[in-house]
Design a protein around this motif. Structure first.
Motif, PDB file in Angstrom:
ATOM      1  N   ALA A 132       0.830  -1.202   0.000  1.00  0.00           N
ATOM      2  CA  ALA A 132       0.000   0.000   0.000  1.00  0.00           C
ATOM      3  C   ALA A 132       0.867   1.256   0.000  1.00  0.00           C
ATOM      4  CB  ALA A 132      -0.935   0.001   1.202  1.00  0.00           C
ATOM      5  N   VAL A 133       1.926   1.249   0.796  1.00  0.00           N
ATOM      6  CA  VAL A 133       2.855   2.390   0.821  1.00  0.00           C
ATOM      7  C   VAL A 133       3.522   2.553  -0.543  1.00  0.00           C
ATOM      8  CG1 VAL A 133       5.017   3.253   1.813  1.00  0.00           C
ATOM      9  CG2 VAL A 133       3.236   2.313   3.310  1.00  0.00           C
ATOM     10  N   ARG A 134       3.885   1.413  -1.161  1.00  0.00           N
ATOM     11  CA  ARG A 134       4.507   1.480  -2.483  1.00  0.00           C
ATOM     12  C   ARG A 134       3.555   2.106  -3.502  1.00  0.00           C
ATOM     13  NH1 ARG A 134       4.912  -0.740  -7.401  1.00  0.00           N
ATOM     14  NH2 ARG A 134       3.095  -2.080  -7.057  1.00  0.00           N
ATOM     15  N   LEU A 138       3.895   5.389  -5.674  1.00  0.00           N
ATOM     16  CA  LEU A 138       3.788   5.303  -7.128  1.00  0.00           C
ATOM     17  C   LEU A 138       2.901   6.406  -7.693  1.00  0.00           C
ATOM     18  CD1 LEU A 138       4.419   3.620  -9.719  1.00  0.00           C
ATOM     19  CD2 LEU A 138       2.324   2.329  -9.227  1.00  0.00           C
ATOM     20  N   VAL A 139       1.808   6.720  -6.989  1.00  0.00           N
ATOM     21  CA  VAL A 139       0.880   7.733  -7.495  1.00  0.00           C
ATOM     22  C   VAL A 139       1.236   9.136  -7.009  1.00  0.00           C
ATOM     23  CG1 VAL A 139      -0.995   6.068  -7.707  1.00  0.00           C
ATOM     24  CG2 VAL A 139      -0.778   7.401  -5.593  1.00  0.00           C
ATOM     25  N   GLY A 140       2.363   9.269  -6.331  1.00  0.00           N
ATOM     26  CA  GLY A 140       2.853  10.603  -5.992  1.00  0.00           C
ATOM     27  C   GLY A 140       2.357  11.184  -4.694  1.00  0.00           C
ATOM     28  N   ILE A 141       1.959  10.344  -3.733  1.00  0.00           N
ATOM     29  CA  ILE A 141       1.598  10.842  -2.398  1.00  0.00           C
ATOM     30  C   ILE A 141       2.895  11.094  -1.626  1.00  0.00           C
ATOM     31  CG2 ILE A 141       0.439  10.351  -0.209  1.00  0.00           C
ATOM     32  CD1 ILE A 141      -1.523  10.712  -2.422  1.00  0.00           C
ATOM     33  N   PRO A 142       3.198  12.337  -1.244  1.00  0.00           N
ATOM     34  CA  PRO A 142       4.454  12.599  -0.527  1.00  0.00           C
ATOM     35  C   PRO A 142       4.443  11.999   0.878  1.00  0.00           C
ATOM     36  CG  PRO A 142       3.093  14.579  -0.621  1.00  0.00           C
ATOM     37  CD  PRO A 142       2.416  13.560  -1.482  1.00  0.00           C
ATOM     38  N   ASP A 143       5.616  11.535   1.310  1.00  0.00           N
ATOM     39  CA  ASP A 143       5.784  10.981   2.657  1.00  0.00           C
ATOM     40  C   ASP A 143       4.749   9.888   2.927  1.00  0.00           C
ATOM     41  OD1 ASP A 143       6.882  10.632   5.135  1.00  0.00           O
ATOM     42  OD2 ASP A 143       6.079  12.475   5.999  1.00  0.00           O
ATOM     43  N   ALA A 144       4.660   8.943   1.984  1.00  0.00           N
ATOM     44  CA  ALA A 144       3.586   7.941   2.018  1.00  0.00           C
ATOM     45  C   ALA A 144       3.603   7.084   3.277  1.00  0.00           C
ATOM     46  CB  ALA A 144       3.682   7.046   0.780  1.00  0.00           C
ATOM     47  N   ARG A 145       4.782   6.741   3.772  1.00  0.00           N
ATOM     48  CA  ARG A 145       4.854   5.858   4.950  1.00  0.00           C
ATOM     49  C   ARG A 145       4.177   6.505   6.156  1.00  0.00           C
ATOM     50  NH1 ARG A 145       7.694   1.440   5.535  1.00  0.00           N
ATOM     51  NH2 ARG A 145       8.870   1.940   3.645  1.00  0.00           N
TER      52      ARG A 145
END
Length: 342
Positions: A132-134, A138-145
């Motif tokens: 999910a984080v990956r 991939l779709v450009g969400i910053p600071d996804a973790r």
């Protein structure tokens, strides 16, 4: 329809939809080849979204659907619920118009992607969280973790749309149906979403159906365009040819209503009237009451969609002359949006 019907990913044939006995789709024929990007354009109420909601069995029970929708060898029209559930998300994914209403406001954003991964790929626990984080990356969400555990209201409108795309990609679909994915987004964010769809298509090889009323946006994503009016396809062709020389008066009217961002200011030419009520469609061509080129035959006989299969198709008794020189003018708004990247 695409050139080689035998190699199509999805084939829709003679699709009709009626609500409470009132027809709203009238024999739609539409194909999508593997990896192809097809645009579906027209005013609100023309049947663009209904076509794909019907194809995926997502219309309410009061809708009467006939015709054929084939995903490879699998017939989806009238298919059992389990067959449709096996297809939705895993084979064909759909991004809906309003991400703020499509996302669950009381479930953390990352968890909603995890749920899609569990359903379509059987991932759980740490593996699902990592994937999910990956996808968020991939779709450009910053600071996804870190943002995995935030709620949807803590994301901007453009980021919510990216979350919807991440959820759609969770099942690794062969076809992504994007229903007005840039509605209510500012020009810069629209350009980012269009770039993202083009990049994802290139990287994953998935096909894309882009539903929109924005011809400029469609021109940035798609190779082929189908123009819909009053529940029918009235013109179809490759983007370059159709933008250079739109033949149907309705298509020409859509172009004339596009504001240009270069050159002298000119008054826009709106299409008079509105899309007709499905309960009171004209006897002949549905566009005839609004058409400046209408002839007597237009009011008496509905023109069929005909032309060179896979190249250009048109449903009109008196089409606009095939003149060149419109491509640069018609594409100007899209080019301006495409250049407004951060």
């Amino acid at each position: 329809m695409s050139k080689n019907a035998s190699s199509n990913l999805v084939e829709i044939r003679d699709l009709t939809v009626a609500f409470d006995g009132v027809p709203v789709l009238h024999g739609i024929d539409l194909s999508v080849a593997p990896g192809e990007a097809v645009g579906l354009v027209g005013e609100s109420g023309c049947g663009k979204s209904v076509t794909w909601l019907a194809a995926l069995g997502l219309l309410p029970s009061k809708a009467a659907v006939t015709g054929s929708v084939r995903l490879g060898p699998v017939e989806l029209a009238g298919a059992p619920r389990q067959t449709l559930e096996d297809v939705r998300g895993a084979k064909i994914a759909m991004i809906f118009q309003d991400p703020s209403s499509a996302l669950n406001p009381v479930i953390r954003a990352g968890r909603q992607i995890v749920e899609a991964l569990r359903l379509h790929r059987g991932l759980t626990g740490r593996a699902a969280r990592a994937e999910a984080v990956r996808l968020m990356d991939l779709v450009g969400i910053p600071d996804a973790r870190r943002r995995f555990d935030l709620y949807p209201h803590e994301f901007s409108g453009g980021q919510c749309q990216r979350l919807m795309i991440a959820m759609a990609l969770a099942g690794e679909p062969e076809l992504l149906v994007a229903d007005e994915p840039t509605t209510a987004l500012d020009a810069t964010i629209q350009a980012q979403i269009l770039d993202l769809l083009a990049t994802l298509r290139e990287e994953t090889g998935m096909a894309v159906v882009f539903i929109s009323h924005d011809l400029g946006a469609v021109s940035q994503v798609c190779e082929r365009i189908c123009v819909m009016y009053a529940g029918r396809i009235v013109e179809e062709g490759p983007v370059g040819e159709l933008f250079e020389a739109p033949r149907h008066p309705y298509t020409r009217g859509l172009f004339d209503a596009i504001p240009t961002l270069t050159g002298p200011r000119e008054r826009l030419v709106p299409i008079p009237g509105t899309v007709p009520d499905p309960r009171t469609l004209p006897r002949g061509c549905a566009f005839a009451p609004r058409c400046s080129r209408g002839i007597a035959l237009c009011h008496l006989d509905r023109p069929p969609l005909r032309g060179r299969d896979g190249v250009r198709q048109l449903a009109c008794h008196d089409p606009v002359p095939d003149t060149a020189g419109r491509a640069a003018w018609a594409l100007a708004p899209a080019a301006a949006v495409a250049g407004a990247r951060p």
